[in-house]
Design a protein around this motif. Structure first.
Motif, PDB file in Angstrom:
ATOM      1  N   LYS A 158     -12.735 -43.130  67.763  1.00  0.00           N
ATOM      2  CA  LYS A 158     -11.406 -42.890  67.530  1.00  0.00           C
ATOM      3  C   LYS A 158     -11.584 -41.672  66.362  1.00  0.00           C
ATOM      4  N   ASN A 199     -13.595 -42.313  62.915  1.00  0.00           N
ATOM      5  CA  ASN A 199     -13.189 -43.533  62.274  1.00  0.00           C
ATOM      6  C   ASN A 199     -14.606 -44.214  61.973  1.00  0.00           C
ATOM      7  N   ASP A 204     -16.177 -46.698  63.730  1.00  0.00           N
ATOM      8  CA  ASP A 204     -16.796 -46.338  65.110  1.00  0.00           C
ATOM      9  C   ASP A 204     -18.259 -45.622  64.837  1.00  0.00           C
ATOM     10  N   ILE A 229     -16.365 -42.864  74.239  1.00  0.00           N
ATOM     11  CA  ILE A 229     -14.987 -42.580  74.987  1.00  0.00           C
ATOM     12  C   ILE A 229     -13.967 -42.740  73.859  1.00  0.00           C
ATOM     13  N   THR A 230     -13.144 -41.736  74.060  1.00  0.00           N
ATOM     14  CA  THR A 230     -11.936 -41.862  73.131  1.00  0.00           C
ATOM     15  C   THR A 230     -10.567 -41.373  74.139  1.00  0.00           C
ATOM     16  N   MET A 231      -9.405 -41.755  73.562  1.00  0.00           N
ATOM     17  CA  MET A 231      -8.238 -41.395  74.103  1.00  0.00           C
ATOM     18  C   MET A 231      -7.505 -40.588  72.968  1.00  0.00           C
ATOM     19  N   LEU A 265      -7.668 -47.085  78.173  1.00  0.00           N
ATOM     20  CA  LEU A 265      -9.028 -47.174  78.199  1.00  0.00           C
ATOM     21  C   LEU A 265      -9.576 -48.011  79.220  1.00  0.00           C
ATOM     22  N   CYS A 284     -16.359 -51.629  69.829  1.00  0.00           N
ATOM     23  CA  CYS A 284     -15.180 -51.019  69.297  1.00  0.00           C
ATOM     24  C   CYS A 284     -15.323 -51.203  67.671  1.00  0.00           C
ATOM     25  N   ILE A 296     -11.602 -52.030  62.844  1.00  0.00           N
ATOM     26  CA  ILE A 296     -10.134 -51.323  62.851  1.00  0.00           C
ATOM     27  C   ILE A 296     -10.377 -49.834  62.506  1.00  0.00           C
ATOM     28  N   SER A 297      -9.274 -49.147  62.982  1.00  0.00           N
ATOM     29  CA  SER A 297      -9.292 -47.592  62.718  1.00  0.00           C
ATOM     30  C   SER A 297      -8.666 -47.269  61.368  1.00  0.00           C
ATOM     31  N   SER A 323      -4.358 -46.293  62.170  1.00  0.00           N
ATOM     32  CA  SER A 323      -3.359 -47.298  62.564  1.00  0.00           C
ATOM     33  C   SER A 323      -3.740 -48.747  62.016  1.00  0.00           C
ATOM     34  N   THR A 333      -4.870 -51.425  62.940  1.00  0.00           N
ATOM     35  CA  THR A 333      -4.470 -52.569  63.652  1.00  0.00           C
ATOM     36  C   THR A 333      -5.681 -53.578  64.122  1.00  0.00           C
ATOM     37  N   GLY A 334      -6.495 -52.826  64.556  1.00  0.00           N
ATOM     38  CA  GLY A 334      -7.800 -53.728  64.999  1.00  0.00           C
ATOM     39  C   GLY A 334      -7.271 -54.452  66.401  1.00  0.00           C
ATOM     40  N   HIS A 335      -6.448 -54.102  67.135  1.00  0.00           N
ATOM     41  CA  HIS A 335      -5.940 -54.413  68.132  1.00  0.00           C
ATOM     42  C   HIS A 335      -6.832 -54.204  69.422  1.00  0.00           C
ATOM     43  N   ILE A 336      -7.496 -53.043  69.414  1.00  0.00           N
ATOM     44  CA  ILE A 336      -7.833 -52.391  70.925  1.00  0.00           C
ATOM     45  C   ILE A 336      -8.941 -53.300  71.284  1.00  0.00           C
TER      46      ILE A 336
END
Ligand code: FAD
Ligand code: FAD
Ligand code: AMP
Lengths: 433, 270, 352
Positions: B13, B40, B43, B64-66, B106, B120, B123-124, B127, B129-132
C-alpha cells in the motif's frame, strides 16, 4: 544481463536536466534521467517564480498545463529599515492576460510535471538514484555510478551534469572547483499555508493573480534580501544571503528568517499563515566569472551546475532551461556524428555564447563583486532612504530647510558623499550598458 | 507449488509520507492524490522477505495493491527492489472502500491467481487498522500468522514455520501452505533498490485491473460495498496548556507531583 | 460467504470478548465492559461477556463484578491456548446463533489478529482503535476514532457492529462484588484439524531495556537537552519509578544515546500514552506529530519559548538537571506506588 548503454545519461531532474532529457528523447535518443529525490522536485526549492520564456519554446501551451500557482501581475519592492519601509510596486494588468509573463509555481509540483513530460517523450526517469561517481574510460567519461558494485553502474555515451549548485559531477570531471563561500548564497524559505481568499484580498489580487515581493535591508548588511511570493493557498517567504557573510556574522539563517517574518511591515502580510515546510538551498552568486568550463569528453554541464544564475533578478530556472536546450542540441549532433568527444560537444558552448543567458550574465558580470564589497547597499542605504522619507513626510514644525541639512549631515556621517557618488556611478553602469 | 517454484504475493500500500493528511470534506475519505507518498514501511519489509524467500527457493514475487493510479509508484519501488511483477487494482468504483471492501477486492483478484504465500504488513501507517491481512486470510480460507519476526518454509512438507510476536514473548508456530503472514519491524532490513534495479523496474509488467475485471457485482465494491462509513469528521478539542510553571525547581517538582496525584497516575503514601 | 446482516432489529445485546491468558483476564476486556455498560444501558440491552478457555469458570464472578449481565462461557481443551482458528470458529458460531448488535474486542495482539478475521467471517464492518462510543438517533453505534489530525465518527450498517480498542483507553467500572452475572454455557464442536496454525513452542522475548514505547502507558522522553549519554541514568531512574518506557527525539538517536526503536516522530514511532513527560525536547513539529495525542503531556525545558510548551498540558520552565534529581527524590520518598502497577497487581490478586 548485458551491459546496458544509453545515448545520454542526465543527472538531476531539475529544470536544466529535464529540458535536456525531454529534447533528446523527442529526437529519438535513448535517455536515462536520474534524480536523487523520491520524485523530481521532492528536494528542490527556489523562491517562487518562473518566466514564460524560454519554457514556451519547449512546451508552447504550458500556461494551461503546468501546475501554476498564480500569474504574477504585481512586482513589489520593499526597502526596509527597522520600523519603516520605502515601498514601490509595478503592477501591469496585461500580465494577467495570455501570454502572461511570469508565474509562481512550487517546485515539488512543477519539476514533477515537467519530468513526466520527459518521461512521456521516452526518457527513462529513475528516481531515488543518487549519483556518486563518474565512470571513466581513460580520459573519457562513459557512465555514472550510484553506489558500490556493478549493480549500481550505468553506461552512456554522454553524461549531462544537471545536478544543481555545487555540482559534484562537474567537480569530479575537473571542470570546476567546489563553490567558495563568497561564490554562493544560502536561500532559506518557508511555505505558509493561507486561505486563497485572504491572499487575494490582502494583496489586492484577482483570482489566479499573484505578486512577487523583493525586500532589501533585512540582512544586517549582508549581501542578500528577502522575498515573498503568493501561491494559490500559500505564501513562500524566504531570504537569500551570501554564505561568506552569513558565516562571518554567525547569525543562524532561520533566526534571520524569523526576524524577517516578524518585521512590522512583513508580519501583517503573512499573518495567519500556517508553516508547512521549511527548506534551504544554495544559489550560485558568482555570475559570469564563476561559469566553469562547460564540457569535456563525454560530459556537459548545465544550469546551476554551471553557475548560470543571475541573482539580482532572481533568475535561474529560465537559464537552466535555456542551457538545457543547447546541451541537448549538442548531444543530438554528437549522436549524428557518432563522436562524443569535447570536439563535438564544444557546439554546446558555441550555442550558449550567443544566447540570452551568456549575454545577460556578461552584462552583469561586475555585479556580484560590487554587491559583495558593498555592505552599504544592504543596510545603510535602506536605512538612509527610510530616514530621508521620514524627515520629508513628518510634520513637526521643523522647516524643510533644516530637515535637508539634517539629511545631508546624516548621509555624510553614514556614507560620505564620495562613496555615495561612486555607488551611484556603479549603479548606473550596471543598468545602462 | 507449481514447477516454476514458489508463488509469493505481497500486498502493498502506498501511504502519505507526511503526517498532515488531508480529508475530503464531502466524502470524508483521505485525499490521496498529489501528496508526497511512500511505500508502507511494513510492506517494504514484506517485499524484502518475499524476495529473500524467492532467492532461497526460486519462484516469483508479485506485488499487488488497490489504490489510485498514483500508487503505481509504490509498485515500481517494489519492482526496483526485485519483485517480479506488479498488479494495481484501480477504479473509481473502488473509492471509499473500508477494510472489508478493500480485502474483498484483493480477494477477488488473488483467488484467480496461483499462490503459496501471501504477505501483508502488520499495519499501514495511514489507516493503522491491521485488518486487511486477517480479512484476506479469512476470505481465501487459508491459515494466517500475524506479526512474524522470523520465517522459513518447509518446501517438502509445504509448511511455513514462523516466530511471531505474542503477548509476553515469541511463539513458534507452523501452518500448511498456502498461508498468509503479516510482517513486523525487525523481520529484516529491506534492501535499497540498485541503479540497475530501478532501471529494470521500468520495464517490468504492471498490470492494471479494474472493478469490472475483478468480476462480481459492483455493489460489493467501494463505498457501496463497505459496511462502515465515516459519518462525520470533527476537530478534537484543541489543547491549551493548563499550566506553565516558571520558578523555583522545588516548587516545580511539587507541581508535577500534584499533577500525577490528581490524575491518579501515582498514589500518595499518606 | 455469509450473507450480510442488515436486519437490525433482530440483533440484540452488547458483547465483549473478555480475553484470558493462562487463566488471567486481560484488562482491556474489563475496560470494554465499562464502555459496553454505558451503551447497554442507553439501549436497554444486555451486556454480555464472552469467555473462552479451559477451566476458566472461576473468572465469571469477576466479569459480573465489572459489569456483565451475562457471561457466555465456552470451555474446551482446544481453547486453552489462543489460536486464531479455534477462537474465530467459536465466536462466529456464537454470534450467528445469538445475533448480538455490538461486539467489542480488546486490541491485544491476539485481539487484533482475531477481530478482523471474525469480522470477515461474519461479513460485517469493523472499526479499529475506538476511543469513544455513542448511539445515534437511528440506534446505530457511533464509533469515534482518530483520523489523521481529526476525529471521525464511524457508522456500521451491518450487524454485529464490531470494534476494537487499545488498552487503557476506556475505564473499568469500580468492581461490585455483589453483582452476579448469569452464566450461559455453550457447547461448540472443535476438532484438532480446525486449528491450522499450530503453536510449536515459545521463546521469551529479549527485554528491551528501555521498554517498548508503542503500547506504554507512561513515557519519559528525552531530547538533546540531556547533553550527554551519561545523563541517561537520570532518565532511567525516573522511568523506573514511574514504570515508564523511555522515548527520545531524533538527535539523541543520531548521537547514539538511544536506539532508534525509541524514537518518536515523523521518522520514528507514533505513541499515545496516558502520560508523556518531555524532557529537554524543543518540540519540533517533526517530533510532536508522533506524540501530540498523548493524554497528558508534561514538558520540562529551560527555554520558555520552546514550542513544546504550546502542546504541553503542563509546562515547567527550568533546568532539567535541577528538577529531575528533586523529582526523583520526591517520588522515592513520598509516593507509595505507581498507580498503574497497583491496578495490575490488584486485579491479579482478585483474579487469583
Ligand atoms: C532561495 C532561492 C530562490 C530562487 N528564486 C528563483 C526564482 O524565483 N526564479 C528563478 O528562476 N530561479 C530562482 N532560483 C534559482 C533556481 O532555483 C535555479 O537556478 C534552478 O533551479 C536551477 O535548475 P537546475 O536544473 O540547474 O538545478 P536544480 O533545480 O538544483 O536541480 C538539480 C537536480 O539534480 C538533483 N541532483 C543533485 N545531485 C544529484 C545526484 N548526485 N544524483 C542525482 N540527482 C542529483 C537534485 O535533486 C535536483 O533535482 C532561486 C534559488 C534559490 C535557492
Ligand atoms: C524530515 C525530517 C524528519 C524528522 N523526523 C524526526 C523524528 O521522527 N523525531 C524527532 O524527534 N525529530 C525529527 N526530526 C528532527 C526535528 O526537526 C528536530 O530537529 C528534533 O526533534 C529536535 O530534537 P530535540 O528537541 O531533542 O533537540 P533541540 O531542538 O536541540 O532541543 C533541545 C531542547 O532542550 C532544551 N534544554 C537544553 N538544556 C536543557 C536543560 N539543562 N534543562 C532543560 N531543557 C534544556 C533546550 O531549551 C531545547 O529546547 C526530523 C527532521 C526532519 C527534517
Ligand atoms: N489498498 C491496499 N492494497 C493492497 N494491500 C493493502 C491495502 N491496504 C492494506 N493492505 C495490506 O494490509 C496491510 C495492513 O494494512 P491496514 O489494514 O490498512 O493497516 C498492509 O500492510 C498491506 O499489506
Amino acid at each position: 544481463m548485458q551491459k546496458e548503454k544509453f545515448d545520454a545519461i542526465v543527472v538531476g531532474a531539475g529544470p536544466a536536466g529535464t529540458t535536456s532529457a525531454l529534447i533528446m528523447a523527442k529526437a529519438g535518443l535513448s535517455v536515462a534521467l536520474l534524480e536523487r529525490g523520491d520524485y523530481p522536485g521532492a528536494k528542490n526549492m527556489y523562491g517562487g517564480a518562473i518566466y514564460r520564456w524560454p519554457l514556451e519554446l519547449i512546451v508552447p501551451d504550458f500556461a494551461e498545463k503546468a501546475p501554476i500557482e498564480r500569474r504574477i501581475v504585481d512586482h513589489r519592492f520593499m526597502i526596509l529599515s527597522k520600523s519603516s519601509g520605502f515601498n514601490f510596486s509595478f503592477k501591469n494588468l496585461s500580465f494577467a492576460q495570455p501570454p502572461y509573463n511570469a508565474f509562481t509555481t512550487l517546485r515539488a509540483k512543477f519539476d514533477l510535471w515537467y519530468a513526466k513530460l520527459a518521461e512521456e517523450a521516452g526518457a527513462l526517469l529513475a528516481t531515488s538514484v543518487s549519483v556518486t561517481d563518474l565512470i571513466w574510460d581513460g580520459k573519457k567519461i562513459v557512465g555514472v555510478r550510484a553506489g558500490k558494485g556493478s549493480e549500481n553502474e550505468l553506461y552512456g555515451n554522454i553524461v549531462i551534469a544537471a545536478d544543481g549548485a555545487n555540482s559534484k559531477l562537474a567537480i569530479q570531471a575537473g571542470l570546476r572547483h567546489p563553490l567558495r563561500p563568497e561564490e554562493v548564497a544560502l536561500g532559506v524559505k518557508e511555505i505558509l499555508e493561507l486561505d486563497r481568499k485572504i491572499i487575494e484580498s490582502r494583496f489586492n489580487l484577482g483570482e489566479n493573480e499573484g505578486v512577487a515581493i523583493q525586500a532589501l535591508g533585512v540582512t544586517h548588511g549582508m549581501m542578500g534580501g528577502g522575498f515573498i511570493y503568493t501561491n494559490k493557498n500559500s505564501l513562500s517567504i524566504g531570504l537569500v544571503v551570501l554564505l561568506e557573510h552569513l558565516i562571518k556574522s554567525k547569525i543562524r539563517p532561520y533566526d534571520l528568517l524569523d526576524e524577517f517574518k516578524r518585521h512590522p511591515l512583513i508580519e501583517p502580510l503573512i499573518e495567519g499563515g500556517e508553516p508547512k515546510e521549511y527548506s534551504a538551498h544554495l544559489v550560485p552568486e558568482s555570475g559570469y566569472y564563476g561559469i566553469p568550463k562547460l564540457y569535456t569528453d563525454g560530459l556537459m554541464v548545465v544550469g546551476d551546475a554551471a553557475s548560470l544564475t543571475s541573482s539580482i533578478y532572481q533568475e535561474g530556472v529560465n537559464m537552466a532551461i535555456e542551457s538545457g536546450i543547447y546541451a541537448a542540441k549538442a548531444a543530438i549532433k554528437a549522436k549524428e556524428l557518432g563522436d562524443y568527444s569535447s570536439n563535438t560537444l564544444s557546439y554546446y558552448e558555441k550555442l550558449l555564447k550567443s544566447s540570452y543567458v551568456m549575454k545577460e550574465l556578461y552584462q552583469l558580470k561586475d555585479l556580484p563583486k560590487i554587491f559583495r564589497d558593498n555592505p552599504r547597499l544592504f543596510s545603510i542605504y535602506p536605512d538612509l532612504i527610510n530616514y530621508v522619507m521620514k524627515e520629508l513626510f513628518s510634520m513637526d514644525g521643523e522647516l524643510r530647510r533644516v530637515k535637508s541639512k539634517k539629511i545631508i549631515k546624516m548621509i555624510r556621517q553614514r556614507v560620505g558623499f564620495s562613496k555615495l557618488l561612486l555607488d551611484l556611478i556603479k549603479a548606473r553602469k550596471i543598468f545602462s550598458y | 507449488m507449481s514447477k516454476a517454484g514458489l508463488k509469493i504475493i505481497v500486498c502493498i500500500k502506498q501511504v502519505p509520507a507526511v503526517q498532515d493528511i488531508k480529508i475530503d470534506p464531502i466524502t470524508h475519505t483521505l485525499i490521496r492524490e498529489s501528496m508526497p507518498s511512500m511505500l508502507n514501511p511494513w510492506d517494504e519489509i514484506g517485499v524484502e522477505e518475499g524476495i529473500r524467500l524467492r532467492e532461497k527457493y526460486g519462484g516469483e514475487v508479485t506485488v499487488i495493491t488497490m489504490g489510485p493510479m498514483q500508487a503505481k509508484e509504490a509498485i515500481l519501488r517494489c519492482l526496483a527492489m526485485g519483485a517480479d511483477r506488479g498488479i494495481i487494482i484501480s477504479d473509481k468504483a473502488l473509492a471509499g472502500s473500508d477494510t472489508i471492501a478493500t480485502a474483498y477486492a484483493l480477494y477477488m483478484q488473488i483467488k484467480k491467481m496461483e499462490y503459496d504465500l501471501i504477505i501483508c504488513g502488520k499495519i499501514s501507517t495511514d489507516s493503522e487498522t491491521g485488518h486487511i491481512g486477517p480479512h484476506l486470510a479469512e476470505l481465501l480460507n487459508i491459515p494466517q500468522i500475524c506479526y512474524v519476526k522470523k520465517v522459513d518454509l518447509d518446501i517438502e512438507k509445504r509448511r511455513i514455520i514462523a516466530h511471531k510476536e505474542a503477548d509476553g514473548g515469541i511463539e513458534i508456530v507452523e501452518a500448511p501452505l498456502p498461508a498468509l503472514m503479516t510482517t513486523t519491524i525487525g523481520l529484516n532490513e529491506p534492501r535499497l533498490p540498485t541503479l540497475k534495479g530501478i532501471i529494470s523496474s521500468k520495464r517490468k509488467e504492471v498490470k492494471v485491473v479494474t472493478a469490472k475485471d475483478l468480476g462480481g457485482s459492483l455493489s460489493n465494491y467501494g463505498l457501496r460495498g463497505s459496511p462502515t462509513f465515516v459519518d462525520e469528521v470533527f476537530e478534537p478539542p484543541s489543547r491549551k496548556p493548563e499550566m506553565i510553571f516558571q520558578g523555583d525547581p522545588k516548587e516545580a517538582v511539587e507541581k508535577i507531583v500534584q499533577v500525577l496525584l490528581n490524575k491518579k497516575l501515582i498514589s500518595s503514601r499518606s | 460467504m455469509l450473507e450480510r446482516s442488515e436486519e437490525i432489529p433482530n440483533h440484540k445485546g452488547i458483547w465483549v470478548f473478555t480475553e484470558q491468558i493462562d487463566g488471567k483476564l486481560k484488562n482491556v476486556g474489563l475496560e470494554l465492559l465499562g464502555a459496553g455498560r454505558k451503551i447497554a444501558d442507553k439501549l436497554g440491552e444486555e451486556l454480555v461477556a464472552v469467555l473462552l478457555g479451559h477451566d476458566v469458570n472461576g473468572l465469571v464472578k469477576d466479569l459480573g463484578a465489572y459489569g456483565a449481565d451475562k457471561v457466555i462461557l465456552v470451555e474446551h481443551e482446544l481453547l486453552k491456548q489462543f489460536t486464531v482458528d479455534a477462537y474465530t470458529k467459536v465466536l462466529a458460531e456464537l454470534s450467528i446463533k445469538h445475533k448480538p448488535s455490538v461486539f467489542f474486542i480488546g486490541g491485544t495482539l491476539n485481539g487484533r489478529e482475531l477481530a478482523p478475521r471474525l469480522a470477515a467471517r461474519l461479513n460485517t464492518g469493523i472499526t479499529s482503535d475506538c476511543v469513544d462510543f455513542d448511539i445515534n438517533s437511528d440506534g446505530h453505534l457511533i464509533h469515534v476514532k482518530p483520523f489523521g489530525k481529526l476525529m471521525a465518527k464511524i457508522i456500521c450498517k451491518t450487524r454485529p457492529q464490531m470494534a476494537t480498542a487499545k488498552p487503557n483507553v476506556f475505564k473499568k467500572l469500580e468492581p461490585n462484588w455483589d453483582r452476579r452475572a448469569k452464566i450461559v454455557r455453550e457447547e461448540v464442536k472443535i476438532n484438532p484439524e480446525d486449528i491450522r496454525t499450530k503453536i510449536l513452542g515459545r521463546v521469551e522475548a529479549n527485554k528491551n531495556p528501555y521498554g517498548s514505547i508503542e503500547d506504554a502507558d507512561v513515557i519519559v522522553a528525552v531530547g538533546k537537552g540531556l547533553c550527554s549519554k551519561e545523563n541517561l541514568k537520570l532518565i532511567q531512574e525516573l522511568a523506573d519509578l514511574l514504570g515508564a518506557s523511555v522515548a527520545c527525539t531524533r538527535p539523541t538517536v543520531d548521537r547514539g544515546w538511544l536506539p532508534s526503536s525509541q524514537q518518536v516522530g515523523q521518522s520514528g514511532k507514533t505513541v499515545s500514552p496516558k502520560l508523556y513527560i518531555a524532557i529537554g525536547i524543543s518540540g519540533a513539529m517533526y517530533h510532536t506529530v508522533g506524540m501530540k495525542n498523548s493524554d497528558i503531556i508534561i514538558a520540562i525545558n529551560k527555554d520558555p519559548k520552546a514550542p513544546i510548551f504550546q502542546i504541553a498540558t503542563y509546562g515547567v520552565v527550568g533546568d532539567l538537571f535541577k528538577i529531575l534529581p528533586l523529582l526523583i527524590d520526591r517520588l522515592k520518598k513520598e509516593v507509595k506506588e505507581v498507580k498503574l502497577r497497583i491496578t495490575a497487581k490488584d486485579t491479579q490478586k482478585r483474579i487469583n
